[in-house]
Design a protein around this motif. Sequence first.
Motif, PDB file in Angstrom:
ATOM      1  N   LEU A   1     -24.869 -31.897 -50.613  1.00  0.00           N
ATOM      2  CA  LEU A   1     -23.724 -32.395 -49.862  1.00  0.00           C
ATOM      3  C   LEU A   1     -22.509 -31.505 -50.159  1.00  0.00           C
ATOM      4  O   LEU A   1     -22.029 -31.447 -51.293  1.00  0.00           O
ATOM      5  CB  LEU A   1     -23.425 -33.842 -50.253  1.00  0.00           C
ATOM      6  CG  LEU A   1     -24.619 -34.799 -50.081  1.00  0.00           C
ATOM      7  CD1 LEU A   1     -24.478 -36.001 -50.999  1.00  0.00           C
ATOM      8  CD2 LEU A   1     -24.735 -35.241 -48.641  1.00  0.00           C
ATOM      9  N   VAL A   2     -22.017 -30.829 -49.132  1.00  0.00           N
ATOM     10  CA  VAL A   2     -20.923 -29.876 -49.294  1.00  0.00           C
ATOM     11  C   VAL A   2     -19.712 -30.367 -48.506  1.00  0.00           C
ATOM     12  O   VAL A   2     -19.838 -30.760 -47.332  1.00  0.00           O
ATOM     13  CB  VAL A   2     -21.335 -28.475 -48.797  1.00  0.00           C
ATOM     14  CG1 VAL A   2     -20.173 -27.490 -48.918  1.00  0.00           C
ATOM     15  CG2 VAL A   2     -22.548 -27.972 -49.576  1.00  0.00           C
ATOM     16  N   GLY A   3     -18.553 -30.365 -49.125  1.00  0.00           N
ATOM     17  CA  GLY A   3     -17.329 -30.788 -48.452  1.00  0.00           C
ATOM     18  C   GLY A   3     -16.133 -30.657 -49.366  1.00  0.00           C
ATOM     19  O   GLY A   3     -16.239 -30.171 -50.495  1.00  0.00           O
ATOM     20  N   ARG A   4     -14.975 -31.128 -48.881  1.00  0.00           N
ATOM     21  CA  ARG A   4     -13.743 -30.992 -49.666  1.00  0.00           C
ATOM     22  C   ARG A   4     -13.369 -32.257 -50.424  1.00  0.00           C
ATOM     23  O   ARG A   4     -12.610 -32.190 -51.387  1.00  0.00           O
ATOM     24  CB  ARG A   4     -12.581 -30.617 -48.735  1.00  0.00           C
ATOM     25  CG  ARG A   4     -12.658 -29.218 -48.165  1.00  0.00           C
ATOM     26  CD  ARG A   4     -11.419 -28.903 -47.328  1.00  0.00           C
ATOM     27  NE  ARG A   4     -11.383 -29.694 -46.097  1.00  0.00           N
ATOM     28  CZ  ARG A   4     -10.329 -29.755 -45.289  1.00  0.00           C
ATOM     29  NH1 ARG A   4      -9.219 -29.100 -45.600  1.00  0.00           N
ATOM     30  NH2 ARG A   4     -10.366 -30.482 -44.196  1.00  0.00           N
ATOM     31  N   ASN A   5     -13.871 -33.408 -50.004  1.00  0.00           N
ATOM     32  CA  ASN A   5     -13.468 -34.677 -50.612  1.00  0.00           C
ATOM     33  C   ASN A   5     -14.576 -35.185 -51.532  1.00  0.00           C
ATOM     34  O   ASN A   5     -15.607 -35.674 -51.070  1.00  0.00           O
ATOM     35  CB  ASN A   5     -13.158 -35.703 -49.521  1.00  0.00           C
ATOM     36  CG  ASN A   5     -12.524 -36.966 -50.068  1.00  0.00           C
ATOM     37  OD1 ASN A   5     -13.092 -37.638 -50.910  1.00  0.00           O
ATOM     38  ND2 ASN A   5     -11.332 -37.275 -49.586  1.00  0.00           N
ATOM     39  N   ARG A   6     -14.365 -35.055 -52.826  1.00  0.00           N
ATOM     40  CA  ARG A   6     -15.401 -35.407 -53.792  1.00  0.00           C
ATOM     41  C   ARG A   6     -15.750 -36.892 -53.755  1.00  0.00           C
ATOM     42  O   ARG A   6     -16.913 -37.274 -53.929  1.00  0.00           O
ATOM     43  CB  ARG A   6     -14.962 -35.002 -55.206  1.00  0.00           C
ATOM     44  CG  ARG A   6     -16.054 -35.178 -56.255  1.00  0.00           C
ATOM     45  CD  ARG A   6     -15.646 -34.585 -57.587  1.00  0.00           C
ATOM     46  NE  ARG A   6     -15.520 -33.134 -57.509  1.00  0.00           N
ATOM     47  CZ  ARG A   6     -16.535 -32.288 -57.609  1.00  0.00           C
ATOM     48  NH1 ARG A   6     -17.769 -32.760 -57.777  1.00  0.00           N
ATOM     49  NH2 ARG A   6     -16.330 -31.002 -57.538  1.00  0.00           N
ATOM     50  N   ASP A   7     -14.767 -37.753 -53.527  1.00  0.00           N
ATOM     51  CA  ASP A   7     -15.050 -39.186 -53.493  1.00  0.00           C
ATOM     52  C   ASP A   7     -15.999 -39.541 -52.354  1.00  0.00           C
ATOM     53  O   ASP A   7     -16.960 -40.311 -52.530  1.00  0.00           O
ATOM     54  CB  ASP A   7     -13.751 -39.974 -53.348  1.00  0.00           C
ATOM     55  CG  ASP A   7     -12.884 -39.916 -54.605  1.00  0.00           C
ATOM     56  OD1 ASP A   7     -13.441 -39.614 -55.681  1.00  0.00           O
ATOM     57  OD2 ASP A   7     -11.674 -40.145 -54.505  1.00  0.00           O
ATOM     58  N   ARG A   8     -15.744 -38.983 -51.165  1.00  0.00           N
ATOM     59  CA  ARG A   8     -16.621 -39.293 -50.030  1.00  0.00           C
ATOM     60  C   ARG A   8     -18.001 -38.672 -50.211  1.00  0.00           C
ATOM     61  O   ARG A   8     -19.012 -39.256 -49.809  1.00  0.00           O
ATOM     62  CB  ARG A   8     -15.971 -38.833 -48.721  1.00  0.00           C
ATOM     63  CG  ARG A   8     -14.835 -39.746 -48.275  1.00  0.00           C
ATOM     64  CD  ARG A   8     -14.539 -39.593 -46.802  1.00  0.00           C
ATOM     65  NE  ARG A   8     -13.816 -38.381 -46.495  1.00  0.00           N
ATOM     66  CZ  ARG A   8     -12.491 -38.272 -46.506  1.00  0.00           C
ATOM     67  NH1 ARG A   8     -11.741 -39.317 -46.836  1.00  0.00           N
ATOM     68  NH2 ARG A   8     -11.909 -37.140 -46.186  1.00  0.00           N
ATOM     69  N   LEU A   9     -18.065 -37.493 -50.798  1.00  0.00           N
ATOM     70  CA  LEU A   9     -19.368 -36.898 -51.100  1.00  0.00           C
ATOM     71  C   LEU A   9     -20.136 -37.770 -52.082  1.00  0.00           C
ATOM     72  O   LEU A   9     -21.355 -37.934 -51.963  1.00  0.00           O
ATOM     73  CB  LEU A   9     -19.195 -35.491 -51.665  1.00  0.00           C
ATOM     74  CG  LEU A   9     -18.639 -34.425 -50.711  1.00  0.00           C
ATOM     75  CD1 LEU A   9     -18.423 -33.114 -51.467  1.00  0.00           C
ATOM     76  CD2 LEU A   9     -19.554 -34.204 -49.522  1.00  0.00           C
TER      77      LEU A   9
END
Length: 328
Positions: free
Chosen positions: A32-40
Amino acid sequence: MPQQVAVITGAGAGIGRATARTLGRAGCDVALVGRNRDRLGDAAAELHELNVRTHIVCVDVANAAAVEQAAEEIEEKLGPITLWVNCAGATVTGQVAALEADEIRRATEVTYLGTVNGTRAALTRMRRRGHGTIVNLDRLASLRPPPLQAVENGARAAVRAFSESIRPEILHDGDRIHIALVHLPAINTPRYSWTRNHTGKRLKPMGPVYEPEIAAEAICRAAFDQQRDIWVGLSGVRNWLLSTFLPGLSDGWLAGKGYARQMEKTAVTGDEPDDLYETVPGAYAAHGRFDMVTRKGMPLLLTTRHAQLATAMGFMGMLLLALRRKRK
């Protein structure tokens, strides 16, 4: 099927979040790649309930070096990457004259260059083994690219041309790497709540709206069935015909109706948080706020084979018509 390691950018919410669930249910290990660690982290927790191995990488896809490092980390944690899906994107909405040059640059970097960076990172590793699949996202053809969305329209057109240019390169080198394009209509995701907005009104989707699970299903079919292109729904075919044969009418319709159909009556102040440069806090998931207006059934998924069949049938029809006229 053999064990698959799938990488999904933009996996914290929207189409990426729905695709992560769908691929997890299909038996993939999911990065899972993205900018928001909480949502990941929330997305990873959903997958853990399905006994799916996951790995989280918090990264801005516009940073090519960071994406390369993320790919290395994923292969160390989960194993060789077999599938990479580029879902990350960001945009700014409004008349071009009202946009800042930095906003246009940033949105293009995330949507277009983010796809380029993800594709390059995947290709580098897949070529070591000679096989793999990359899925990129395009906007479904409409009457004409709608007004107020010039930045995203340009970025998605660039993604489409970039993907089509890579295919003969891969064929030339003899690799069994598949590049798929999924052409999507309006999807009910949280993006309408956090897009940088210069229109003065709340944004809403234009045209038929589908749930993100529909997009995820199309992505999975493109990946596992080795489809070159998948178009979601029939509206793209209809609109392409109208724009081809009645271009003046389509431009006039968009000038008159294209604005109102993308905006709600509710005004915005202009200082609402957006995700262009930084992520928006909050527990956003796959769906946006338009569940009441989405089409719930599975639409027709038109593949390249369907397009080839339709082209062949059209050619045969014209040939028969010409022969009939010649006999007369």
